[in-house]
Design an enzyme around this catalytic site. Structure first.
Site, PDB file in Angstrom:
ATOM      1  N   LYS A   1       0.846  -1.186   0.000  1.00 23.84           N
ATOM      2  CA  LYS A   1       0.000   0.000   0.000  1.00 23.84           C
ATOM      3  C   LYS A   1       0.887   1.244   0.000  1.00 23.84           C
ATOM      4  O   LYS A   1       2.047   1.124   0.367  1.00 23.84           O
ATOM      5  CB  LYS A   1      -0.933   0.004   1.195  1.00 23.84           C
ATOM      6  CG  LYS A   1      -0.229   0.088   2.552  1.00 23.84           C
ATOM      7  CD  LYS A   1      -1.019   0.831   3.577  1.00 23.84           C
ATOM      8  CE  LYS A   1      -0.458   2.207   3.740  1.00 23.84           C
ATOM      9  NZ  LYS A   1      -0.772   2.875   4.978  1.00 23.84           N
TER      10      LYS A   1
ATOM     11  N   HIS B   1      -7.510   0.244   5.996  1.00 23.84           N
ATOM     12  CA  HIS B   1      -7.632  -0.597   7.194  1.00 23.84           C
ATOM     13  C   HIS B   1      -9.034  -0.548   7.822  1.00 23.84           C
ATOM     14  O   HIS B   1      -9.636  -1.581   8.107  1.00 23.84           O
ATOM     15  CB  HIS B   1      -6.615  -0.171   8.254  1.00 23.84           C
ATOM     16  CG  HIS B   1      -5.205  -0.101   7.753  1.00 23.84           C
ATOM     17  ND1 HIS B   1      -4.712  -0.952   6.793  1.00 23.84           N
ATOM     18  CD2 HIS B   1      -4.168   0.710   8.071  1.00 23.84           C
ATOM     19  CE1 HIS B   1      -3.447  -0.666   6.554  1.00 23.84           C
ATOM     20  NE2 HIS B   1      -3.091   0.352   7.313  1.00 23.84           N
TER      21      HIS B   1
ATOM     22  N   LYS C   1      -3.947  10.273  14.921  1.00 27.50           N
ATOM     23  CA  LYS C   1      -2.597  10.233  15.496  1.00 27.50           C
ATOM     24  C   LYS C   1      -2.610  11.118  16.735  1.00 27.50           C
ATOM     25  O   LYS C   1      -3.403  12.057  16.839  1.00 27.50           O
ATOM     26  CB  LYS C   1      -1.590  10.810  14.494  1.00 27.50           C
ATOM     27  CG  LYS C   1      -1.559  10.080  13.156  1.00 27.50           C
ATOM     28  CD  LYS C   1      -0.518   9.007  13.146  1.00 27.50           C
ATOM     29  CE  LYS C   1      -0.452   8.298  11.812  1.00 27.50           C
ATOM     30  NZ  LYS C   1       0.074   6.949  11.890  1.00 27.50           N
TER      31      LYS C   1
ATOM     32  N   HIS D   1      -2.103  -4.842   5.540  1.00 23.10           N
ATOM     33  CA  HIS D   1      -1.579  -5.700   6.607  1.00 23.10           C
ATOM     34  C   HIS D   1      -2.609  -5.949   7.714  1.00 23.10           C
ATOM     35  O   HIS D   1      -2.504  -6.924   8.444  1.00 23.10           O
ATOM     36  CB  HIS D   1      -0.257  -5.166   7.163  1.00 23.10           C
ATOM     37  CG  HIS D   1      -0.393  -4.022   8.118  1.00 23.10           C
ATOM     38  ND1 HIS D   1      -0.603  -2.742   7.710  1.00 23.10           N
ATOM     39  CD2 HIS D   1      -0.367  -3.973   9.468  1.00 23.10           C
ATOM     40  CE1 HIS D   1      -0.689  -1.955   8.766  1.00 23.10           C
ATOM     41  NE2 HIS D   1      -0.547  -2.667   9.852  1.00 23.10           N
TER      42      HIS D   1
END
Ligand code: BG6
Length: 517
Positions: free
Chosen positions: A176, A268, A368, A206
């Site tokens: 990605k 994700h 974040k 992942h």
């Protein structure tokens, strides 16, 4: 490298039965970008762990390719160091020596068509020495802008197809991000399809390789008690959270191009949503599972650019205090513009418009520099239709919540009401908790171990298909457009807080709140 016969592979009980049992045939993994961090920190440690569990086939080999000039021994030393970083003491001499025999390195530039004759010769030599018989996987551990050129060079060099009659096969793993919007993803799909068939292409997300993510389907479909209530009749809403303490660290340049929506949501979190919302597939194989995931993406209620603010909000962190230390604002991070309009937080509200989920909101948030490192899916159930225990308790009742903790502290918990011991009818929420660590031990395979092994087996269930990637980008299109056109007052949340006020407003408008984690 410890080698075993294909018939005894996959004896690990955590893996067994989850995916189709297939033999793992001997092959060569060609890593383009082998001098980079991904190879050293993720890929080689994953391969070494697989070797230690006797999960790699006889003769399995790695050919590292990069421009950096290095000889075989230097490459092996570098990889050994990387494996050491991921384990407590580094690999022991014996296992390492046997693993290292299968590691090769070639200094070549994958952007130069002329260098591919040397790559081809090196592969033929490995086939000859190690018995890998023309079976290969190309891993693009390169910046995405390089993908089209490298793929074209592979095609021109005649390396993209194997001779089926002699058991050869060729696969390609693409890291990605797969494109940066719908148009670029389509272009990339077209460029790769000119050279490789869809069944040869393994697009990595992942998250899909995480043990707990695979367990979502096991929980839903291997137990009789959940599926009957997994629908709009019983479920009030779903919250999917991926919160990170870290800021953008040294990835400012990448983040300025990507932003959180592209980095976390489009891939994700949408994958988590798909696995939570999809219908049971007709079989647990790549096409059936991916067909169902694509159906979810197709049924998500579309919205226009003008409606985006009702469905998506964003934030960017300012300075703040986290884990007892003062941290800089995003705009003060290295390689970030002091006026950056890039988001480091996003929250979305989606509706999956089908019979199962009509009008059940799916709230997704990620950011974040939030106060806690946690990824979870929380399914919140409706209140009981009639309350026997006095009116005063009704408003105090906590809803039942089934929380699937993806990481850390992997597990599943169910919150329900219980009677507080003593006189009177006082209720308190209690939690029933399953923890991977205490039930199975802490030793979960890394996502890369699972994904690399699956690719060697030709099992694409945990990889994203071309139509899936395009649908996911399609959903992001109005949001990307709206955010590109409208500036926002950034920073709008303090590092160490749970995100911007607009995110609270997004969910509070529906009479709900974000879970306190
Ligand atoms: C990556 C993102 O894909 O996923 C990172 O680029 C993010 O920004 C990471 O930190 C999160 O992955 P994990 O496995 O740590 O949850």
């Amino acid at each position: 490298m410890t080698m075993v016969d294909a018939t005894v592979l996959k004896a690990n009980p955590l893996r067994e039965g989850l995916r189709i049992e297939r033999p793992v045939e001997s092959c060569t993994l060609v890593i383009f970008g082998a001098s980079g961090d991904l190879t050293r920190r993720k890929l080689l440690p994953a391969l070494f762990n697989l070797a230690q569990q006797n999960l790699l086939p006889h003769g399995f080999s790695v050919l590292g390719v990069a421009r950096t000039s290095m000889d075989q021994d230097q490459f092996r030393d570098r990889m050994r160091e990387g494996i050491g970083l991921s384990g407590a003491n580094g690999p022991a001499e014996g296992p390492w020596a046997s693993f290292a025999q299968g590691l090769y390195y070639l200094s070549a530039d994958p952007h130069q068509a002329g260098d591919f004759s040397r790559i081809k010769t090196a592969l033929e030599q490995i086939d000859h020495e190690r018995g890998t018989r023309g079976r290969k996987i190309f891993y693009l551990a390169l910046p995405p802008s390089s993908y089209p050129a490298v793929v074209e060079n592979l095609g021109q060099a005649g390396l993209s197809r194997g001779d089926d009659s002699s058991g050869e096969w060729v696969r390609i793993i693409v890291e990605k991000p797969f494109g940066r919007d719908l148009e670029s993803a389509r272009q990339l799909n077209r460029a790769i399809h000119r050279v490789f068939g869809e069944n040869q292409i393994y697009r990595i997300d992942h998250y899909l390789g995480k043990e707990t993510v695979q367990n979502i389907l096991v929980l839903r479909l291997a137990n009789g008690i959940f599926e009957p209530i997994w629908n709009r009749r019983y479920v009030d809403s779903v919250q999917i959270t991926a919160a990170e303490i870290l800021g953008v660290e040294n990835r400012g340049a990448y983040y300025e191009e990507a932003g959180l929506l592209r980095d976390m949501l489009q891939n994700h979190l949408l994958q988590l949503l798909c696995l939570t919302a999809m219908e049971p597939p007709v079989a647990f194989d790549a096409e059936s599972v991916r067909d169902e995931k694509v159906k979810v993406l197709r049924t998500i209620r579309p919205f226009t650019v003008g409606e985006v603010r009702h469905f998506a909000v964003r934030g960017q962190y300012g300075t703040g205090s986290l884990l007892g230390r003062q941290v800089p604002a995003y705009r003060a991070e290295p390689n970030v513009s002091p006026h950056s309009q890039i988001e480091t937080y996003a929250a979305l509200r989606f509706f999956v418009d089908n019979w199962r989920w009509a009008d059940v909101p799916f709230y997704l948030r990620s950011g974040k520099r939030l106060p806690k490192q946690v990824t979870e899916i929380a399914v919140r159930f409706k209140q009981p239709p009639h309350l026997l225990f006095g009116r005063s308790t009704a408003s105090l009742l906590d809803p039942n919540v089934l929380a699937l903790r993806i990481q850390p502290d992997e597990g599943i918990s169910l919150k329900f009401e219980a009677k507080l011991p003593g006189q009177g009818m006082l209720l308190r929420p209690v939690i029933m908790d399953f923890r991977y660590g205490s039930s199975f031990g802490d030793d979960l395979p890394s996502a890369y171990e699972t994904l690399l092994l699956d690719c060697m087996q030709g099992d694409a269930t945990l990889f994203t298909r071309s139509d899936e990637v395009e649908c996911a980008w399609g959903l992001m299109a109005p949001i990307l457009e709206a955010w590109q056109n409208e500036g926002t007052e950034f920073p709008n949340y303090e590092a160490g807080s749970w995100g911007p006020l607009v995110a609270d407003e997004l969910i509070e408008r529906d009479g709900r709140q974000w879970r306190r984690l």
